[in-house]
Design a protein around this motif. Structure first.
Motif, PDB file in Angstrom:
ATOM      1  N   ILE A  53      17.665  -3.471 -20.072  1.00  0.00           N
ATOM      2  CA  ILE A  53      17.673  -3.115 -21.453  1.00  0.00           C
ATOM      3  C   ILE A  53      18.939  -3.228 -22.182  1.00  0.00           C
ATOM      4  CG2 ILE A  53      17.511  -0.862 -22.596  1.00  0.00           C
ATOM      5  CD1 ILE A  53      15.526   0.229 -20.539  1.00  0.00           C
ATOM      6  N   VAL A  54      20.145  -3.011 -21.765  1.00  0.00           N
ATOM      7  CA  VAL A  54      21.217  -3.367 -22.251  1.00  0.00           C
ATOM      8  C   VAL A  54      21.442  -4.904 -22.539  1.00  0.00           C
ATOM      9  CG1 VAL A  54      24.027  -3.237 -22.087  1.00  0.00           C
ATOM     10  CG2 VAL A  54      22.648  -1.431 -21.510  1.00  0.00           C
ATOM     11  N   SER A  58      21.589  -6.343 -26.320  1.00  0.00           N
ATOM     12  CA  SER A  58      22.751  -7.014 -26.755  1.00  0.00           C
ATOM     13  C   SER A  58      22.518  -8.421 -27.321  1.00  0.00           C
ATOM     14  CB  SER A  58      23.926  -6.954 -25.685  1.00  0.00           C
ATOM     15  OG  SER A  58      23.222  -8.007 -24.466  1.00  0.00           O
ATOM     16  N   ASN A  59      21.615  -9.112 -26.738  1.00  0.00           N
ATOM     17  CA  ASN A  59      21.186 -10.696 -26.968  1.00  0.00           C
ATOM     18  C   ASN A  59      20.056 -10.455 -28.198  1.00  0.00           C
ATOM     19  OD1 ASN A  59      22.871 -11.863 -25.511  1.00  0.00           O
ATOM     20  ND2 ASN A  59      21.422 -11.521 -23.745  1.00  0.00           N
ATOM     21  N   HIS A  60      19.745  -9.226 -28.813  1.00  0.00           N
ATOM     22  CA  HIS A  60      18.732  -9.212 -29.996  1.00  0.00           C
ATOM     23  C   HIS A  60      17.308  -9.754 -29.473  1.00  0.00           C
ATOM     24  CE1 HIS A  60      22.329  -8.209 -32.431  1.00  0.00           C
ATOM     25  NE2 HIS A  60      22.535  -9.416 -32.108  1.00  0.00           N
ATOM     26  N   GLY A  61      16.860  -9.213 -28.355  1.00  0.00           N
ATOM     27  CA  GLY A  61      15.603  -9.594 -27.744  1.00  0.00           C
ATOM     28  C   GLY A  61      14.438  -8.943 -28.544  1.00  0.00           C
ATOM     29  N   ALA A  65      10.261  -6.719 -25.234  1.00  0.00           N
ATOM     30  CA  ALA A  65      11.180  -6.465 -23.992  1.00  0.00           C
ATOM     31  C   ALA A  65      11.643  -5.230 -23.693  1.00  0.00           C
ATOM     32  CB  ALA A  65      11.997  -7.493 -24.045  1.00  0.00           C
ATOM     33  N   TYR A  66      12.020  -4.548 -24.775  1.00  0.00           N
ATOM     34  CA  TYR A  66      12.448  -2.905 -24.652  1.00  0.00           C
ATOM     35  C   TYR A  66      11.277  -2.173 -24.223  1.00  0.00           C
ATOM     36  CZ  TYR A  66      15.685  -4.786 -28.390  1.00  0.00           C
ATOM     37  OH  TYR A  66      16.622  -5.233 -29.082  1.00  0.00           O
ATOM     38  N   ILE A  71       8.943   1.111 -19.968  1.00  0.00           N
ATOM     39  CA  ILE A  71       7.433   1.601 -19.238  1.00  0.00           C
ATOM     40  C   ILE A  71       7.986   1.348 -17.694  1.00  0.00           C
ATOM     41  CG2 ILE A  71       5.189   0.950 -18.764  1.00  0.00           C
ATOM     42  CD1 ILE A  71       4.779   0.384 -21.754  1.00  0.00           C
ATOM     43  N   ILE A  72       8.472   0.200 -17.361  1.00  0.00           N
ATOM     44  CA  ILE A  72       8.828   0.005 -16.136  1.00  0.00           C
ATOM     45  C   ILE A  72       9.647   0.922 -15.335  1.00  0.00           C
ATOM     46  CG2 ILE A  72      10.334  -1.499 -14.370  1.00  0.00           C
ATOM     47  CD1 ILE A  72       9.040  -3.680 -15.995  1.00  0.00           C
ATOM     48  N   LEU A  73      10.338   1.510 -16.217  1.00  0.00           N
ATOM     49  CA  LEU A  73      11.546   2.474 -16.078  1.00  0.00           C
ATOM     50  C   LEU A  73      10.841   3.838 -15.779  1.00  0.00           C
ATOM     51  CD1 LEU A  73      14.591   3.144 -15.471  1.00  0.00           C
ATOM     52  CD2 LEU A  73      14.784   3.728 -17.846  1.00  0.00           C
TER      53      LEU A  73
END
Length: 113
Positions: A53-54, A58-61, A65-66, A71-73
């Protein structure tokens, strides 16, 4: 700075995984081994997911993706302890004996048979 935070999360995941593997090898019975394996799956994966997540932030994904990592977490946090409890209860009901006598036997009190 962000790279340090990612490395810390990854290190935490690796440390919990390593401790869990040692626990699986050292525990005397199936109940302790199941507890240690849950440590591996839950805490180890949480560190890796937080690092992901970090990294994505940090790479402006992409926002997806977040969401996927979140959801996985959440699924890891919800399913691993529940599955561990179900496996321990199934082992108890099939007659697997712990290495030492139980001080408190909640399963026996709950089991109608």
């Amino acid at each position: 700075m962000v790279r340090i935070v990612i490395d810390i999360f990854l290190a935490v995941g690796v440390i919990f995984t390593f401790i869990g593997v040692l626990g699986v090898q050292r525990m005397p019975d199936v109940f302790g081994r199941l507890q240690a394996s849950t440590c591996i799956a839950t805490l180890g994966n949480i560190g890796v997911a937080l690092a992901g997540i970090v990294y994505t932030v940090s790479n402006h994904g992409e926002i997806m993706a977040y969401i996927r990592l979140g959801i996985i977490l959440l699924l890891i946090l919800c399913t691993n302890p529940i599955s561990n409890h179900a496996l321990c209860k199934a082992a108890y009901r099939t007659g697997v004996k712990p290495a030492k006598d139980l001080v408190i036997d909640d399963y026996k009190e709950d089991d109608p048979a």
